[in-house]
Design a protein around this motif. Structure first.
Motif, mmCIF file in Angstrom:
data_model
loop_
_atom_site.group_PDB
_atom_site.id
_atom_site.type_symbol
_atom_site.label_atom_id
_atom_site.label_comp_id
_atom_site.label_asym_id
_atom_site.label_seq_id
_atom_site.Cartn_x
_atom_site.Cartn_y
_atom_site.Cartn_z
ATOM 1 N N ALA A 162 0.847 -1.187 0.000
ATOM 2 C CA ALA A 162 0.000 0.000 0.000
ATOM 3 C C ALA A 162 0.882 1.235 0.000
ATOM 4 N N LEU A 163 0.430 2.266 -0.681
ATOM 5 C CA LEU A 163 1.060 3.580 -0.653
ATOM 6 C C LEU A 163 0.125 4.495 0.108
ATOM 7 N N ALA A 164 0.603 5.047 1.201
ATOM 8 C CA ALA A 164 -0.244 5.863 2.068
ATOM 9 C C ALA A 164 0.213 7.313 2.041
ATOM 10 N N ALA A 165 -0.739 8.224 1.969
ATOM 11 C CA ALA A 165 -0.423 9.653 2.011
ATOM 12 C C ALA A 165 -0.121 10.057 3.450
ATOM 13 N N LYS A 166 1.013 10.711 3.657
ATOM 14 C CA LYS A 166 1.374 11.156 5.001
ATOM 15 C C LYS A 166 0.365 12.201 5.489
ATOM 16 N N SER A 167 -0.127 11.988 6.696
ATOM 17 C CA SER A 167 -1.081 12.937 7.271
ATOM 18 C C SER A 167 -0.386 14.143 7.883
ATOM 19 N N ASP A 168 0.907 14.022 8.100
ATOM 20 C CA ASP A 168 1.702 15.086 8.705
ATOM 21 C C ASP A 168 3.041 15.121 7.988
ATOM 22 N N GLY A 169 3.395 16.281 7.425
ATOM 23 C CA GLY A 169 4.644 16.388 6.681
ATOM 24 C C GLY A 169 5.880 16.104 7.493
ATOM 25 N N ARG A 170 5.757 16.123 8.823
ATOM 26 C CA ARG A 170 6.907 15.839 9.687
ATOM 27 C C ARG A 170 7.161 14.344 9.831
ATOM 28 N N MET A 171 6.216 13.528 9.385
ATOM 29 C CA MET A 171 6.399 12.077 9.452
ATOM 30 C C MET A 171 7.484 11.651 8.466
ATOM 31 N N PRO A 172 8.224 10.594 8.796
ATOM 32 C CA PRO A 172 9.265 10.132 7.867
ATOM 33 C C PRO A 172 8.666 9.527 6.602
ATOM 34 N N THR A 173 9.388 9.666 5.511
ATOM 35 C CA THR A 173 9.033 9.010 4.251
ATOM 36 C C THR A 173 9.723 7.656 4.270
ATOM 37 N N VAL A 174 8.962 6.598 4.434
ATOM 38 C CA VAL A 174 9.585 5.322 4.791
ATOM 39 C C VAL A 174 8.699 4.146 4.393
ATOM 40 N N TRP A 175 9.347 3.019 4.110
ATOM 41 C CA TRP A 175 8.664 1.735 3.963
ATOM 42 C C TRP A 175 8.647 1.030 5.313
ATOM 43 N N ALA A 176 7.507 0.451 5.671
ATOM 44 C CA ALA A 176 7.373 -0.292 6.929
ATOM 45 C C ALA A 176 6.920 -1.709 6.642
ATOM 46 N N VAL A 177 7.409 -2.637 7.466
ATOM 47 C CA VAL A 177 6.998 -4.036 7.366
ATOM 48 C C VAL A 177 6.098 -4.356 8.552
ATOM 49 N N TYR A 178 5.040 -5.143 8.289
ATOM 50 C CA TYR A 178 4.086 -5.539 9.314
ATOM 51 C C TYR A 178 4.162 -7.049 9.524
ATOM 52 N N PHE A 179 4.179 -7.444 10.795
ATOM 53 C CA PHE A 179 4.197 -8.858 11.156
ATOM 54 C C PHE A 179 2.802 -9.292 11.588
ATOM 55 N N ALA A 180 2.435 -10.498 11.196
ATOM 56 C CA ALA A 180 1.118 -11.016 11.539
ATOM 57 C C ALA A 180 0.949 -11.124 13.048
ATOM 58 N N ALA A 181 -0.181 -10.626 13.524
ATOM 59 C CA ALA A 181 -0.462 -10.608 14.966
ATOM 60 C C ALA A 181 -1.907 -11.043 15.181
ATOM 61 N N PRO A 182 -2.189 -12.356 15.151
ATOM 62 C CA PRO A 182 -3.567 -12.816 15.330
ATOM 63 C C PRO A 182 -4.197 -12.349 16.643
ATOM 64 N N ASP A 183 -3.365 -12.166 17.677
ATOM 65 C CA ASP A 183 -3.832 -11.652 18.973
ATOM 66 C C ASP A 183 -2.979 -10.436 19.305
ATOM 67 N N MET A 184 -3.439 -9.262 18.876
ATOM 68 C CA MET A 184 -2.663 -8.031 19.039
ATOM 69 C C MET A 184 -2.355 -7.738 20.498
ATOM 70 N N GLY A 185 -3.335 -7.925 21.373
ATOM 71 C CA GLY A 185 -3.143 -7.613 22.787
ATOM 72 C C GLY A 185 -2.057 -8.462 23.427
ATOM 73 N N ALA A 186 -2.094 -9.758 23.151
ATOM 74 C CA ALA A 186 -1.103 -10.650 23.742
ATOM 75 C C ALA A 186 0.297 -10.342 23.214
ATOM 76 N N LEU A 187 0.390 -10.059 21.916
ATOM 77 C CA LEU A 187 1.692 -9.763 21.332
ATOM 78 C C LEU A 187 2.230 -8.431 21.862
ATOM 79 N N ALA A 188 1.365 -7.438 22.014
ATOM 80 C CA ALA A 188 1.795 -6.149 22.568
ATOM 81 C C ALA A 188 2.336 -6.315 23.977
ATOM 82 N N ALA A 189 1.709 -7.170 24.761
ATOM 83 C CA ALA A 189 2.183 -7.411 26.125
ATOM 84 C C ALA A 189 3.571 -8.044 26.103
ATOM 85 N N ARG A 190 3.814 -8.970 25.182
ATOM 86 C CA ARG A 190 5.133 -9.600 25.096
ATOM 87 C C ARG A 190 6.189 -8.602 24.608
#
Length: 242
Positions: A60-88
């Protein structure tokens, strides 16, 4: 947005990438020619543009909502249980950056940082599980973490994504290496998204012609020939020839 099965990606497997750009129309021109992507005409949630390879979602190509945000590619890891993974993540010395956000009916996204500050994404799928295709020319193939302390990184990610790194999946799709293997010592720890190409030199020529620049010329790794590129807006990524 094309739908695919949530079960396609187990916890800790890279399942999606996006670029935060100032100009998504320019991004469409650059990546469309470089990787052969087409784009859904209807914007996805939040104004992002879905990139397709042979009709299947790849990024996906996303429009920056704030010009101060970095221009960057990000990778996302699968998180079937976001809450549990955030705690870890917190227990392992990392942090969650901001609040998790609901992306319509597609899923839930959050950003996290490891103990050294390298930022990565988490994706809890709804209707959208992630890549419709990967490991083919023009699609995601690898994510490399460049870190200053590989022992700390191994301990953190090994505890976080143990099954993806050390379990049945013999192709985890991401690895770790010292920053100084490729970049100057002052470069902060970060993830670098790699896209598969048929020929690295040809891809570099196209990227430069389109206004990008070569940041690191081709070099050999255990997983193929890699070169680091910045697009015409400054977002860095790697091309990978296997």
């Amino acid at each position: 947005m094309a739908e695919n099965r949530a079960s396609a990606y187990t916890e800790g497997v890279p399942c999606w990438v996006d670029a935060q750009l100032s100009d998504t129309a320019a991004g469409r021109r650059f990546y469309g020619e470089l990787f052969g992507w087409t784009f859904e005409e209807k914007e996805a949630y939040g104004g992002s543009v879905l990139a397709l390879l042979e009709g299947r979602p790849v990024a996906a190509l996303a429009a920056k909502s704030d010009g101060r945000m970095p221009t960057v590619w990000a990778v996302y890891f699968a998180a079937p249980d976001m809450g549990a993974l955030a705690a870890r993540i917190r227990a392992g010395g990392g942090q969650i950056v901001g609040d998790a956000r609901q992306v319509g009916h597609y899923g839930t996204a959050a950003l996290a940082a490891d103990p050294e500050g390298a930022v990565f994404g988490l994706w809890q799928p709804g209707r959208h599980a992630g890549f419709g295709v990967r490991h083919q020319p023009g699609s995601f193939d690898w994510a490399q973490l460049y870190t200053r302390d590989t022992e700390t990184a191994n301990a953190f990610y090994g505890g976080l994504f143990h099954e993806a790194l050390f379990g049945r999946d013999t192709r985890p799709d991401f690895g770790r290496a010292p920053v100084t293997d490729v970049f100057p010592a002052e470069m902060p720890p970060h993830f670098l998204v790699h896209f598969r190409v048929a020929r690295a030199e040809a891809a570099l020529g196209t990227a430069v012609r389109l206004g990008g620049r070569v940041q690191v010329p081709p070099f050999e790794t255990s997983y193929g020939t890699v070169a680091v590129v910045a697009d015409d807006q400054g977002a860095s990524f790697a091309v990978l020839e296997r």
